[in-house]
Design a protein around this motif. Structure first.
Motif: not given
Length: 544
Positions: A42, A165, A175, A182-183, A185, A201, A204, A208-209, A212
């Motif tokens: 990011d 998000w 997540d 997931g990571p 956010r 961050g 999406n 991030k999906n 990952a």
């Protein structure tokens, strides 16, 4: 040939490639992804678009950013670069197209695509975290609603579906999408710089999906590796050769052998490879239809700007695209914004000129506007606070127009060129875009109290439209005479080679295509067998 370095090599990590990476890993395949662009955390994204080395993609001169710009005789193309492809710099806008797209004659008779893709659109929305209606209303949203009402199409106005998000602005959270797999956010701060790269961050992106989750399942992603050749091997499978992106010397060329290959390098990248591999004989049976039905989403990028706006008119606050309306049944208009300080792309904007005139007439109109009111034109064209003084109008159509791409030799090199293709001529301007831009300008002026004006772009002055949605050229078809891939996204004549990016899209969707590319990829990968199990897909008929 029985020894392979990988089961599947994927070329590109955008919306199609990321789906392929995750779904094939889940089915037990050994997968390697090559991405020409760099990998971004990011904090690696440019703070504004003026940080050219982190924003623009021109690796030969040391620029490793997210924004690609390509040029053909009939269109200028904006595309993405980096691990995550176009998701890094797209406007996180995820519309599903209307029925006209699914009923296009290119693929209508193959399947009931609207019904066939419905469950895969649902999966794509879940994976990309779609919020069906942008949840905030500010000055831009009110201006767009007012412009729609002024044009008599207020009933078509809506808030856009976006992949963001929102959460609590600026607050880090575990997540929220994949049960903690997931990571982490961070909630959206409405900074407006989605298309420069989300440093918060909240966006999406595919990192991030899909990507990952794919890496957690063992997928290897190699950034800054450009694929230069995909060659079929005599005993089956393919040799994939890569080199260091942008390298002048020490290109670090490497070749791996893969049982199957998935091309997902975006329409520009995939078409480049297909045309060159057909010309060199590396993939000799690629259909002669390659390059046909290349689409621009029948697109225009115009807008409205004022020389000055009050502080209260926060046009740059929000995510990149938040609303839309339809000027007519086939013309869709969205507002677009960059955040404060990201003014570089304003250099493409200029006075709006009549598109129905020849080059001399368009240049004459531009010169007349400048000399008639030089101070006003200077103030409107000034890049200072450009993103805070105006609204970009992204206009798209479901019209049946296309280009045909092919190779030509230039300075001893094979390069892509374009010609008008099937259907209506690909438009150099959209009258509906001018109408929409004028209506938006009137509302900006009404809300800002300062004269505002509809604006066009420099490429449009020279009869070259801009598009952020370059599609087609390797489209789904019932046979190799009509397209490049079969309904399962296998290349006709080379069934171990697959295409799952925008180049497979057979018609102009008239909306942002990212969700459609994702849904098409989900459907294609759902038909792959698990590793080691029988393939139930129909065998390609070599005579077709």
């Amino acid at each position: 040939m029985t020894e392979f370095d990988e089961d599947v090599v994927i070329v590109g990590s955008g919306f199609g490639g990321s789906v392929a990476a995750l779904r094939l890993a889940e089915k037990g395949y050994r997968v390697r992804v090559y991405e020409a662009g760099r990998r971004f955390e990011d904090e690696d994204f440019a703070k504004t678009s003026w940080n050219v080395r982190r924003y623009l993609w021109a690796p030969a001169v040391g620029c490793y950013g997210v924004q690609r710009i390509h040029r053909l005789p009939h269109v200028m193309i904006l595309a993405g670069a980096g691990v995550g492809g176009g998701s890094l710099n797209y406007a996180n806008t995820l519309y599903q197209p209307g029925s006209a797209f699914f009923q296009d004659s290119q693929w209508q008779r193959i399947a009931d695509w609207e019904a066939e893709l419905a469950p895969h659109y649902s999966t794509a929305k879940r994976m990309l975290g779609v919020v069906e209606h942008y949840p905030h209303t500010g000055p831009v949203e009110r201006i767009m609603k007012g412009a729609a009402e002024d044009l008599g199409v207020g009933s078509t106005f809506r808030h856009a579906p976006v992949g963001v998000w929102f959460g609590k602005p600026g607050e880090r959270t575990p997540d929220p999408f994949f049960g903690g797999e997931g990571p982490e956010r961070t909630g959206c701060t409405l900074c407006g710089n989605c298309m420069v790269g989300c440093r918060i961050g909240a966006k999406n992106t595919l990192m991030k999906n899909y990507l990952a989750l794919a890496e957690r399942r063992g997928v290897v992603i190699e950034p800054l590796r450009s694929v230069t050749e995909v060659r079929e091997l005599p005993g089956g499978g393919f040799a994939v050769t890569t080199q260091r992106s942008g390298a002048w010397i020490r290109r670090s060329s490497r070749t791996v052998r893969a049982r199957q290959v998935v091309l997902a390098a975006g329409t520009w990248g995939t078409q480049q490879l297909l045309h060159r591999m057909k010309a060199t004989g590396a993939l000799p049976r690629i259909s002669d239809a390659v390059g046909r039905l290349t689409r621009t989403n029948s697109e225009a990028l115009d807008g409205a700007i004022a020389a000055k706006v009050p502080e209260s008119l926060q046009l740059a606050r929000g995510v990149a695209i938040t609303t839309s309306f339809h000027v007519d049944e086939r013309t869709h208009v969205e507002n677009v914004r960059y955040g404060p300080g990201s003014n570089l792309m304003g250099a493409l904007a200029t006075a709006l000129v009549p598109g129905d005139r020849g080059l001399a007439g368009r240049l004459g109109s531009l010169v007349t506007q400048v000399f008639t009111a030089p101070v006003r034109q200077f103030r409107l064209g000034n890049l200072r606070r450009w993103s805070e003084r105006g609204i970009i109008a992204l206009v798209m159509q479901t019209a049946d127009n296309s280009l045909t791409l092919s190779l030509r030799r230039k300075f001893g090199r094979l390069v892509m060129t374009s010609a008008q293709g099937h259907g209506e001529p690909n438009p150099s301007h959209l009258p509906q875009a001018h109408v929409a831009a004028a209506a938006i300008a009137a509302r900006v002026q009404q809300d800002g109290g300062e004269p505002a004006e509809a604006r066009g772009s420099w490429p449009e002055v020279f009869g070259i439209p801009l598009t952020a949605h370059f599609l087609g050229g390797a489209v789904i078809s019932a046979g190799p005479d009509a397209g490049v891939i079969d309904p399962y996204h296998r290349v006709w004549g080379h069934p171990g080679l697959h295409i799952v990016d925008g180049s497979a899209v057979p018609a102009n969707p008239g909306v942002n295509p990212s969700l459609t590319i994702t849904a098409l990829a989900e459907r294609a990968l759902s038909h792959w067998p698990r590793a080691g199990e029988p393939d139930l897909r129909p065998v390609q008929d070599p005579g077709r």
